[in-house]
Design an enzyme around this catalytic site. Structure first.
Site, short mmCIF file in Angstrom:
data_model
loop_
_atom_site.label_atom_id
_atom_site.label_comp_id
_atom_site.label_asym_id
_atom_site.label_seq_id
_atom_site.Cartn_x
_atom_site.Cartn_y
_atom_site.Cartn_z
N PRO A 125 -24.12 14.31 -8.79
CA PRO A 125 -23.37 13.11 -9.16
C PRO A 125 -24.03 11.89 -8.53
CG PRO A 125 -22.11 14.48 -7.63
CD PRO A 125 -23.36 15.22 -7.95
N HIS A 126 -24.08 10.79 -9.29
CA HIS A 126 -24.78 9.61 -8.80
C HIS A 126 -24.26 8.35 -9.48
CE1 HIS A 126 -26.92 11.12 -12.34
NE2 HIS A 126 -27.17 9.85 -12.61
N CYS A 127 -24.50 7.23 -8.81
CA CYS A 127 -24.16 5.93 -9.39
C CYS A 127 -24.86 4.82 -8.62
CB CYS A 127 -22.65 5.70 -9.40
SG CYS A 127 -21.88 5.57 -7.78
#
Length: 151
Positions: free
Chosen positions: A66-68
């Site tokens: 998960p990334h942002c």
């Protein structure tokens, strides 16, 4: 950037209690906010959840990344987590996830973001790496294993 360069002992957690994808993202967001005073847990959670809505970050073989990118983030941050029990993460191969590398980067760090994601995907594609990480029993051992991979 190699993921080992983003990790610290406080950013490696072994046997994290998951429950569900949403709950893991929520708890990870809280952890990130606690360790990084300029970030709010709700902002991190919204960023991670927003990215998941575009498509799952479950890359297969029990791994999710998960990334942002966030406006208030000053430096790239990585968190490596092994879950106490695998969870459904809507992964591309349909397998449950028990290894999670969460990446949060400054909004303008597009190139760094993509390079780090590529590095993480390459690292986690190796069965020997996944196995070594899964065979750790505490936070310190998890940090040692991931750190030694960069040597």
């Amino acid at each position: 950037m190699l993921i080992q360069e983003l990790l610290t002992p406080s950013r490696t957690l072994c046997g994290f209690e998951g429950g569900s994808k949403k709950r893991v993202l929520e708890k990870t967001s809280q952890l990130i906010a606690e360790q990084n005073p300029g970030l709010e847990a709700d902002t991190v959670f919204s960023g991670l959840l927003g990215r998941e809505r575009l498509g799952s970050t479950g890359i297969g073989d029990g791994v999710a990344i998960p990334h942002c990118r966030l406006q208030d983030c000053q430096n790239a941050l990585g968190y490596l987590i092994t879950l106490d029990s695998p969870i459904d993460f809507d992964s591309i191969d349909g397998k449950p996830v028990d290894l999670i590398f969460t990446l949060v980067v400054p909004e303008e760090a597009c190139d760094e973001h993509l390079q780090t994601l590529a590095s993480a995907a390459e690292l986690f594609s190796q069965e020997s790496v996944r196995s070594a990480l899964r065979n750790t029993s505490d936070d310190a051992a998890l940090y040692t294993v991931i750190s030694d991979l960069g040597k």
